[in-house]
Scaffold this motif. Sequence first.
Motif, short mmCIF file in Angstrom:
data_model
loop_
_atom_site.label_atom_id
_atom_site.label_comp_id
_atom_site.label_asym_id
_atom_site.label_seq_id
_atom_site.Cartn_x
_atom_site.Cartn_y
_atom_site.Cartn_z
N ALA A 41 33.35 5.23 -37.94
CA ALA A 41 32.30 5.36 -38.49
C ALA A 41 32.77 3.84 -40.15
CB ALA A 41 31.81 5.69 -39.77
N PRO B 110 25.19 15.52 -44.13
CA PRO B 110 25.47 14.49 -42.67
C PRO B 110 25.61 13.27 -43.63
CG PRO B 110 23.79 15.34 -41.65
CD PRO B 110 24.11 15.54 -43.69
N TRP B 111 25.35 12.58 -44.37
CA TRP B 111 25.61 11.23 -45.22
C TRP B 111 26.97 11.39 -46.05
CZ3 TRP B 111 20.82 13.83 -44.67
CH2 TRP B 111 21.15 14.99 -45.41
N TYR B 147 32.89 11.68 -41.27
CA TYR B 147 31.15 11.85 -41.24
C TYR B 147 31.28 13.47 -40.64
CZ TYR B 147 30.39 7.59 -44.36
OH TYR B 147 30.37 7.03 -45.32
N SER B 149 29.26 13.80 -38.52
CA SER B 149 28.73 14.12 -37.09
C SER B 149 29.66 13.12 -35.87
CB SER B 149 27.95 12.81 -37.03
OG SER B 149 27.99 11.69 -37.46
N ILE D 98 8.27 -8.91 -38.70
CA ILE D 98 8.40 -9.42 -40.59
C ILE D 98 6.99 -10.98 -40.29
CG2 ILE D 98 9.84 -10.79 -41.68
CD1 ILE D 98 11.40 -9.09 -40.78
N GLU D 141 10.61 3.71 -37.69
CA GLU D 141 12.07 4.81 -38.62
C GLU D 141 12.07 5.97 -38.80
OE1 GLU D 141 14.35 3.70 -41.32
OE2 GLU D 141 13.44 1.52 -41.38
N TYR D 176 6.25 10.77 -40.10
CA TYR D 176 5.92 9.52 -40.09
C TYR D 176 4.68 8.85 -39.33
CZ TYR D 176 10.76 9.59 -40.94
OH TYR D 176 12.06 9.79 -40.68
N PRO E 171 19.36 11.03 -49.02
CA PRO E 171 19.67 10.30 -48.32
C PRO E 171 18.91 11.13 -47.37
CG PRO E 171 21.76 11.41 -49.66
CD PRO E 171 19.86 10.91 -50.32
N PRO E 175 14.71 7.32 -44.78
CA PRO E 175 14.14 6.43 -43.45
C PRO E 175 12.50 6.16 -44.18
CG PRO E 175 14.41 8.89 -42.61
CD PRO E 175 15.54 8.08 -43.65
N ALA E 178 12.20 3.66 -46.46
CA ALA E 178 12.73 2.60 -45.95
C ALA E 178 11.36 2.14 -44.74
CB ALA E 178 13.87 2.89 -44.98
N GLU E 235 15.25 -9.82 -45.25
CA GLU E 235 14.70 -8.74 -44.55
C GLU E 235 16.99 -8.71 -43.53
OE1 GLU E 235 13.12 -6.35 -43.48
OE2 GLU E 235 14.52 -5.71 -41.94
N GLN E 240 19.10 -5.93 -44.58
CA GLN E 240 19.48 -4.68 -42.96
C GLN E 240 21.28 -4.65 -43.29
OE1 GLN E 240 18.24 -6.72 -39.47
NE2 GLN E 240 16.51 -6.03 -39.49
N GLU E 243 21.30 -1.27 -45.08
CA GLU E 243 20.60 0.20 -44.51
C GLU E 243 21.57 -0.16 -43.70
OE1 GLU E 243 17.09 -1.22 -42.29
OE2 GLU E 243 15.73 0.25 -43.26
N ARG E 248 25.51 3.88 -42.34
CA ARG E 248 27.46 4.39 -40.97
C ARG E 248 27.29 5.70 -40.99
NH1 ARG E 248 27.34 4.49 -46.32
NH2 ARG E 248 28.91 5.51 -47.51
N TRP E 249 26.70 7.06 -41.73
CA TRP E 249 27.28 8.20 -40.95
C TRP E 249 26.74 8.10 -39.63
CZ3 TRP E 249 22.88 11.27 -40.57
CH2 TRP E 249 21.98 11.62 -41.09
N ARG E 250 25.29 7.92 -39.46
CA ARG E 250 24.73 8.78 -38.11
C ARG E 250 25.31 7.77 -37.00
NH1 ARG E 250 19.77 9.54 -39.13
NH2 ARG E 250 18.71 8.43 -40.91
#
Lengths: 266, 266, 306, 254, 254
Positions: A41, B110-111, B147, B149, D98, D141, D176, E171, E175, E178, E235, E240, E243, E248-250
């Motif tokens: 990451a 996770p974050w 992280y 993950s 957008i 999302e 969602y 956290p 989503p 967002a 955006e 972005q 976002e 970044r952890w995903r």
Amino acid sequence: MGAKVLPFHTALHGQLGVPHADKVEDHAFSVRIEAKRFKRANGGEVEVIRDLSFVLTPHTFTCLLGPSGCGKTTTLKIMLGLDADFSGAVSPALQRARFAAVFQEPRLLPWRSVEDNIRLALPPEMAEKDLTPVLDAVELNAFRSAYPSELSLGMARRVALARAFSVEPEILLLDEPFVSLDEMTANRLRHLLLELWQSRPVTVLMVTHNIREAARLADRLIVLSPPPAHVAGTTEISLPHAGRSGGALSHLLVDLAHRFPSLALE
Amino acid sequence: MGAKVLPFHTALHGQLGVPHADKVEDHAFSVRIEAKRFKRANGGEVEVIRDLSFVLTPHTFTCLLGPSGCGKTTTLKIMLGLDADFSGAVSPALQRARFAAVFQEPRLLPWRSVEDNIRLALPPEMAEKDLTPVLDAVELNAFRSAYPSELSLGMARRVALARAFSVEPEILLLDEPFVSLDEMTANRLRHLLLELWQSRPVTVLMVTHNIREAARLADRLIVLSPPPAHVAGTTEISLPHAGRSGGALSHLLVDLAHRFPSLALE
Amino acid sequence: ADAEIVRVGVLKFGTVNWEIDTIVENGFDKKHGFSLEPVVLAGSDAGRIGINAGEVDVIVSDWLFVSRQRAEGIPLTFVPYSTSVGAIMVPDDSIAKTLADLRGSRVGVAGGPLDKNWLMFRALAQDRYGFDLAEETQPAFAAPPFLAEKLRDGELAAASNFWHYNARLETEGYRELVSGQDAAKAFGATGPISAIGYVFNEEWAAEHKDAMLGFVAASHEAKELLGTSDAAWDRLRPSMNAEDDAIFRNLVRRYREGIPSRPMAEEEADTEKIYRRLAAIGGEKLVGSAQTLSPGTFWSVLKEGE
Amino acid sequence: MRSFLTGPIGLRAISIAVFVVVWVLASYAFGPRLCPGPVSVFAFAAKEIASGELPYHLAITLLRVIAAFAIAMSIGLATGLMMGRSRIANDLGEPWLILFLNAPALIVIVLAYIWIGLNESAAILAVALNKIPNATVTIREGARALDTHLMEMARVYGFGRMKTLRHVILPQLQPYIAAASRSGLALIWKIVLVVELLGRSNGIGFQIHLYFQVFDVRAILAYTLVFVCIMLLIELAVVQPLERHANRWRPKPA
Amino acid sequence: MRSFLTGPIGLRAISIAVFVVVWVLASYAFGPRLCPGPVSVFAFAAKEIASGELPYHLAITLLRVIAAFAIAMSIGLATGLMMGRSRIANDLGEPWLILFLNAPALIVIVLAYIWIGLNESAAILAVALNKIPNATVTIREGARALDTHLMEMARVYGFGRMKTLRHVILPQLQPYIAAASRSGLALIWKIVLVVELLGRSNGIGFQIHLYFQVFDVRAILAYTLVFVCIMLLIELAVVQPLERHANRWRPKPA
Ligand SMILES: Nc1ncnc2c1ncn2[C@@H]1O[C@H](COP(=O)(O)OP(=O)(O)OP(=O)(O)O)[C@@H](O)[C@H]1O
Ligand SMILES: Nc1ncnc2c1ncn2[C@@H]1O[C@H](COP(=O)(O)OP(=O)(O)OP(=O)(O)O)[C@@H](O)[C@H]1O
Ligand SMILES: [Mg+2]
Ligand SMILES: [Mg+2]
């Protein structure tokens, strides 16, 4: 006694007749991972696997062992076709095979009942299969209409096992299937697995940290090195399963401990 | 040898001097669950625990064993104050205590990085604590900025252990902390736990399915019955920890297997 | 064959609806050889969209709109409908006597900065008192109903609004400070000008000439009836939304005053003068590329007919 | 009694009672012209219902709302899923998204009326076009946050497209979808009002605008409230039971 | 080159190019009056920018959008969290939520202007009031779907309110936030236009309405497009990257 310990190359080439690495793909159920890297990451890359390859002889039971974080799960994911981002190849037979997998976590659909979780995994031709026997085997018949959030972790793992057992796969990949279960239950399920394997032409690859379990179930052990992982050694166990108990098993374990000190029981 | 097996009532009353059930609350670290029921999603209720009570003597190491799905995790949740919907009581000392817990799953954010996951759990007065020793102990110093993950399951479990160890709790509750780890790592961490327990005044309650592990670590075993769970029996182990290896341990295990056939190793 | 259909966009509570209703009710359309089909719309915006989309044949709008559309190649054309125009209203007890007294106060303006009344008042203030209303007052552009309301609660000192709002205010203790017709006269108009009229596509009208001429005739006949008969009004009263008699009578009075009576050529000549003034003030934003009233803005067929 | 008051119905009743009290107070403060009280508003509503006027316009508006909602949600779900799962679809779709997200309702409506005609299809299309990007953004999302573990499981067990969608993806998107539906229904209704204002001859939006022109606050409130009541009813009688059913698997709070 | 075309910038460029082509075709089909082509629209925009007119109105509108957005999102976040986590708050708030969710923008704007006055605060409040319920509804779904396991962990380790909010709850809500922000910004801008149309003397909505009265489609499109471009820029340049940082952890897709 009973454990034929072979150096890696001998085991692969001498015993199993693996062709040269570049022809590995033609062979049934073979994996060759030249390198597997992960992007971190925070930028950068780590190499997790380097030059790891092995072949699963159809209808054998193989155990995969190795230190925590060495790349066992990663290897399974590559075999399952869930991760295509590696250099190397997986044999076409493996790509085509019908899999069942028990992941390291139960991975049940929380919004479907126990029964539905199993039934959804069945291929269409089995859609109407009676699930009572397998649910009985994992002792969860009373919970067939329960949702996963109503189960304990051990129960959820049993559902995952029942799911994998009931699809009648060609290849069964198990990632530490018997943890979080009391010994009695675990033993019963190990027997179930053996029965399944003996009664149907299925090829099993099981990840485990439990050397005793491996010694009782496997035809062959593959031991991985710390990362970047490669095969540190393989061992064939030719002792028939029925005979693996009491003194014979203890002996086997001592043998194994001698061959792979890192797997030591204590 | 070394295992003093006591019938339940004797153990509780005779040895530990537990007062009558209705006065349990005054006593240090006692739990009394008269009944715990869960509402099922499809209506109905199940009784999971009935008349389960025990006392943790401060600074002892207790292991909780029992079949899969019997209510061990539920008991821990009640002790942690996470589930107040039961009849019975938890002693005030237990309510006030500073806990650390290793859950059955790693439960990392996770974050947040490995280091942040540990640091966030620290009480304010320790906020600046150096985490290198504990990260070294779980062999994850190289991953402090990773992280969750990016970790294997075993590595994530080690982070959860490091988190629990570093908060210096009064009471440490562990729900199968050493599964999914290779034996070498697990053993190192068991030693670490013992050291921690011996060096600081901490009361440990550990759930495990591994009787060998329990025999090596615990002062006392509490064995639960199948649901509705109650205490099926308790056993004190007075053999010093240093002496629990080789033949002595084997003997202990045989003793335990005799006392509790359901925990049988094989 | 069936009589040709003329679809007219009307606002339900609008003044046009009174006339259209009268035509239909009295069968003036059949009499003049066409069939009138009112299309009820919620606002004047809807009318503009409707005529551009070809979904209504006739709407009511002003010659500014027509002239600009013609300049851009859309052959809309115009037949006078009413000389009633907006005015600036102030409370009876306001100290304001002329436009000059509005300096520094908050003035509500209906129809936005390009509204013809507002532009005429600006021109008038420029001519008579030598200042720009837009600069030296605080104009608040807002929807007409708000303006009436805000004048009532005192947030505004004066409001330039459309006549049917003003007719109501007149019965509640407000008076006209200056009206659009006052301004027009100051710019040299020889009589009341029709600021609004029936607007339709010239090409469509050429194809349906008899029907359209019939419509104009029916409109005249309806106006005549409404101009003389009180009974005709009593029938309309429920749809006029008049809360009391005073408002009702004032609406009738104002409507009658607004019936155009002059020959179209005369009106056109006056309109051209005023158009030039407005073009000078409103600029390109208002009139687009047409600096003078586009030829044919007034329906040529009628002029020939006269 | 106490438990009734703190139960779901009791609390809602309290809340509605508070609302009525605030309303009555406001009507005293601002006077009945600017803020007519509940009695006069409901009396007006009753009159309009009896005359059949209100039910007629309400039915028309509801039909438009439902049609536009169905179109917008199904398209939004599809595009949102695609953009959330595929980087290429996302990069390709982003500028359009957008654009439509920020195109003023007014513009879309005007262009739809001009290009398609002043008819029902244009109206419904215009409304749907206004809502689609909102639904897309929300669903996207959700699609981005899908649990990869479960997706992997579905792949291993050969779930195939439809099974994965139905049993793995949609249940995860449920919150969602719920968010997009609720705020979407509200948005659609807001836009339907504008659509009716600009080019329809019936519907609640048309009526409200008429009454706005003559500044009849009572009538405006009556039409609004009837619609809000209908929505409250739909929420309590349809949406919430459905949601409870969809969420029955969630652990019950202790 | 090939990789550029399939890269994020390339794909977006393709997408925009397709848009322009469609636009040019439409302008041939409908004629330059009903659908002026890009050249004439941009020429007009350039002229209005040069004259300072467009930047002035744009700035005003953006300020209103930002103010209303900040108010609506912070209140929506708070109420959404409360209603999602507490049954009592939910039952109490529900009728109000549905009321405000379904109150037509027009009504809220009219009432705000009448009760507060024809001024900036009324305008911004009216816009915020229109958006708050939408944000609430979306955040509430997120709050309901919070992971109980992590909440339990936070409780055991004594995280306390602020720490739990910042490190555990927000956290997870990302989503939803967002989604609410994106569709919220768009909604706010739509409503700002109406607010400006009904009672403000400047801003893009005011200008668009002005040009609408003289039916100048070119000017309307120019103002719309400039705003859309600004949003596209925000955006790509602000949202972005933020976002990407937040996510970044995903796990990176394979
Ligand atoms: N998404 C990822 N990003 C970066 N690194 C990763 C990722 N997934 C796994 N790794 C790294 O790959 C290595 C192997 O992971 P893997 O899950 O295969 O281990 P494992 O052998 O299954 O371990 P365990 O016994 O603990 O389950 C670990 O060191 C881990 O840090
Ligand atoms: N939320 C719930 N709703 C209904 N039943 C539940 C719920 N949580 C747990 N149970 C039931 O309670 C019993 C005990 O669960 P618990 O998680 O305490 O078991 P455990 O002893 O920890 O088992 P394991 O060793 O498998 O982790 C199980 O039979 C389970 O089905
Ligand atoms: Mg693993
Ligand atoms: Mg458990």
